[in-house]
Design an enzyme around this catalytic site. Sequence first.
Site, PDB file in Angstrom:
ATOM      1  N   ARG A  43       5.487   4.588 -16.336  1.00 42.49           N
ATOM      2  CA  ARG A  43       5.459   4.310 -14.883  1.00 42.49           C
ATOM      3  C   ARG A  43       6.634   3.406 -14.492  1.00 42.49           C
ATOM      4  O   ARG A  43       7.270   3.589 -13.471  1.00 42.49           O
ATOM      5  CB  ARG A  43       4.167   3.591 -14.474  1.00 42.49           C
ATOM      6  CG  ARG A  43       2.849   4.218 -14.872  1.00 42.49           C
ATOM      7  CD  ARG A  43       2.437   5.286 -13.877  1.00 42.49           C
ATOM      8  NE  ARG A  43       3.285   6.456 -13.974  1.00 42.49           N
ATOM      9  CZ  ARG A  43       3.239   7.324 -14.987  1.00 42.49           C
ATOM     10  NH1 ARG A  43       2.392   7.172 -15.963  1.00 42.49           N
ATOM     11  NH2 ARG A  43       4.049   8.365 -15.027  1.00 42.49           N
ATOM     12  N   ASN A  52       0.642  -0.293  -3.775  1.00 38.68           N
ATOM     13  CA  ASN A  52       1.569   0.238  -4.782  1.00 38.68           C
ATOM     14  C   ASN A  52       2.026  -0.855  -5.739  1.00 38.68           C
ATOM     15  O   ASN A  52       2.176  -2.013  -5.364  1.00 38.68           O
ATOM     16  CB  ASN A  52       2.781   0.867  -4.108  1.00 38.68           C
ATOM     17  CG  ASN A  52       2.377   2.022  -3.212  1.00 38.68           C
ATOM     18  OD1 ASN A  52       1.261   2.534  -3.352  1.00 38.68           O
ATOM     19  ND2 ASN A  52       3.244   2.415  -2.305  1.00 38.68           N
ATOM     20  N   HIS A  75      -2.658  -4.425  -5.915  1.00 39.04           N
ATOM     21  CA  HIS A  75      -3.027  -3.884  -7.225  1.00 39.04           C
ATOM     22  C   HIS A  75      -2.033  -4.265  -8.318  1.00 39.04           C
ATOM     23  O   HIS A  75      -2.015  -3.649  -9.367  1.00 39.04           O
ATOM     24  CB  HIS A  75      -3.177  -2.363  -7.133  1.00 39.04           C
ATOM     25  CG  HIS A  75      -4.335  -1.943  -6.269  1.00 39.04           C
ATOM     26  ND1 HIS A  75      -4.447  -0.717  -5.667  1.00 39.04           N
ATOM     27  CD2 HIS A  75      -5.460  -2.640  -5.907  1.00 39.04           C
ATOM     28  CE1 HIS A  75      -5.583  -0.657  -4.971  1.00 39.04           C
ATOM     29  NE2 HIS A  75      -6.207  -1.813  -5.098  1.00 39.04           N
ATOM     30  N   GLY A 124       0.431   6.506   4.203  1.00 41.54           N
ATOM     31  CA  GLY A 124       0.320   7.183   2.914  1.00 41.54           C
ATOM     32  C   GLY A 124      -0.764   6.675   1.994  1.00 41.54           C
ATOM     33  O   GLY A 124      -0.512   6.442   0.823  1.00 41.54           O
TER      34      GLY A 124
HETATM   35  N1  APR Z   1       4.274  10.544   3.161  1.00 49.49           N
HETATM   36  C1  APR Z   1       3.118   9.913   3.513  1.00 49.49           C
HETATM   37  N2  APR Z   1       1.948  10.136   2.903  1.00 49.49           N
HETATM   38  C2  APR Z   1       1.932  11.039   1.908  1.00 49.49           C
HETATM   39  C3  APR Z   1       3.078  11.730   1.473  1.00 49.49           C
HETATM   40  C4  APR Z   1       4.298  11.458   2.154  1.00 49.49           C
HETATM   41  N3  APR Z   1       5.450  12.043   1.827  1.00 49.49           N
HETATM   42  N4  APR Z   1       2.723  12.550   0.442  1.00 49.49           N
HETATM   43  C5  APR Z   1       1.404  12.357   0.248  1.00 49.49           C
HETATM   44  N5  APR Z   1       0.922  11.460   1.128  1.00 49.49           N
HETATM   45  C6  APR Z   1      -0.428  10.943   1.305  1.00 49.49           C
HETATM   46  C7  APR Z   1      -1.558  11.869   0.906  1.00 49.49           C
HETATM   47  O1  APR Z   1      -1.873  12.731   2.002  1.00 49.49           O
HETATM   48  C8  APR Z   1      -2.681  10.882   0.613  1.00 49.49           C
HETATM   49  O2  APR Z   1      -3.433  10.590   1.793  1.00 49.49           O
HETATM   50  O3  APR Z   1      -0.564   9.827   0.459  1.00 49.49           O
HETATM   51  C9  APR Z   1      -1.938   9.618   0.189  1.00 49.49           C
HETATM   52  C10 APR Z   1      -2.038   9.284  -1.273  1.00 49.49           C
HETATM   53  O4  APR Z   1      -3.356   8.959  -1.580  1.00 49.49           O
HETATM   54  P1  APR Z   1      -3.727   8.423  -3.033  1.00 49.49           P
HETATM   55  O5  APR Z   1      -3.030   9.277  -4.040  1.00 49.49           O
HETATM   56  O6  APR Z   1      -5.207   8.331  -3.081  1.00 49.49           O
HETATM   57  O7  APR Z   1      -3.040   6.983  -3.103  1.00 49.49           O
HETATM   58  P2  APR Z   1      -3.580   5.571  -2.612  1.00 49.49           P
HETATM   59  O8  APR Z   1      -4.407   5.707  -1.388  1.00 49.49           O
HETATM   60  O9  APR Z   1      -2.409   4.669  -2.590  1.00 49.49           O
HETATM   61  O10 APR Z   1      -4.514   5.160  -3.828  1.00 49.49           O
HETATM   62  C11 APR Z   1      -5.108   3.909  -3.811  1.00 49.49           C
HETATM   63  O11 APR Z   1      -5.917   4.232  -6.039  1.00 49.49           O
HETATM   64  O12 APR Z   1      -5.471   4.994  -8.183  1.00 49.49           O
HETATM   65  C12 APR Z   1      -5.612   3.887  -7.377  1.00 49.49           C
HETATM   66  O13 APR Z   1      -4.810   1.730  -7.726  1.00 49.49           O
HETATM   67  C13 APR Z   1      -4.395   3.028  -7.367  1.00 49.49           C
HETATM   68  O14 APR Z   1      -3.376   1.838  -5.536  1.00 49.49           O
HETATM   69  C14 APR Z   1      -3.955   3.063  -5.916  1.00 49.49           C
HETATM   70  C15 APR Z   1      -5.239   3.347  -5.191  1.00 49.49           C
END
Ligand code: APR
Length: 228
Positions: A55, A86, A103, A169
Amino acid sequence: MRIVFFTGAGVSAESGIRTFRDSDGLWEQYRIEDVATPQAFARDPALVLHFYDLRREQVLKAVPNAAHRAIADLERDFDVHVVTQNIDDLHERAGSGRVLHLHGEIRKARSTANPSLVVPINGPSLKLGDRCPKGSQLRPHIVWFGEEVPMLPVAAALVEQADVLVVVGSSLQVYPAAGLVHHAPPGCPVHLVDPGEVSLPGARFTHWKEKAGEGVPKLAAFLRETYG
Ligand code: APR
């Protein structure tokens, strides 16, 4: 005027860092419970360290995108705070001055004996045998599943003082972080920039259904026109 950004993996997607839930529950071929829990680190520390080395390499190669830059640029006109889920440092490298990592941070390590002993990681890897200044094994400075989120109250206090809240996001599926949105004061406008369907039960928001690299610069222009 205080604008609080609450960002998730999607803000870094266009920098080449994969989101979590867009990949079938697998995180670059690893099951989360094998690499992102305290039990996993106790069972197989070398595997966990290797996973975070990968990572870290990815983060070191990535560069901030238009969304990170637009958020940083808003500091010229507003009191901007970033609360991010992030572990990358792309907000900082884009120039944001106030970034709170809920996190943890991939480019830092912390002592397994004393959680307040946090040190930078120079280079891509953290190995078994890498020790803190007091002699204990270092671990990634990451909040694993099942662990407390020590920065949560600080983040909640920031959101409680927001004049505008912007979520970028995040699938808002991981608690307690996702619950931060409900700390916005009554009447505080909430904007969401995400190309996916994200639901925010009990909250009213304006959905900019676009990728962060396009939607955040547009939203920044809107904020300047409306409040600048
Ligand atoms: N621009 C904006 N959003 C986007 C893009 C983009 N180019 N591509 C994808 N996404 C969106 C997706 O639609 C989704 O809603 O980003 C989001 C990603 O969601 P997750 O993968 O669930 O990420 P996140 O919400 O940050 O996860 C939270 O989960 O695994 C744990 O600790 C980790 O901090 C993380 C937490």
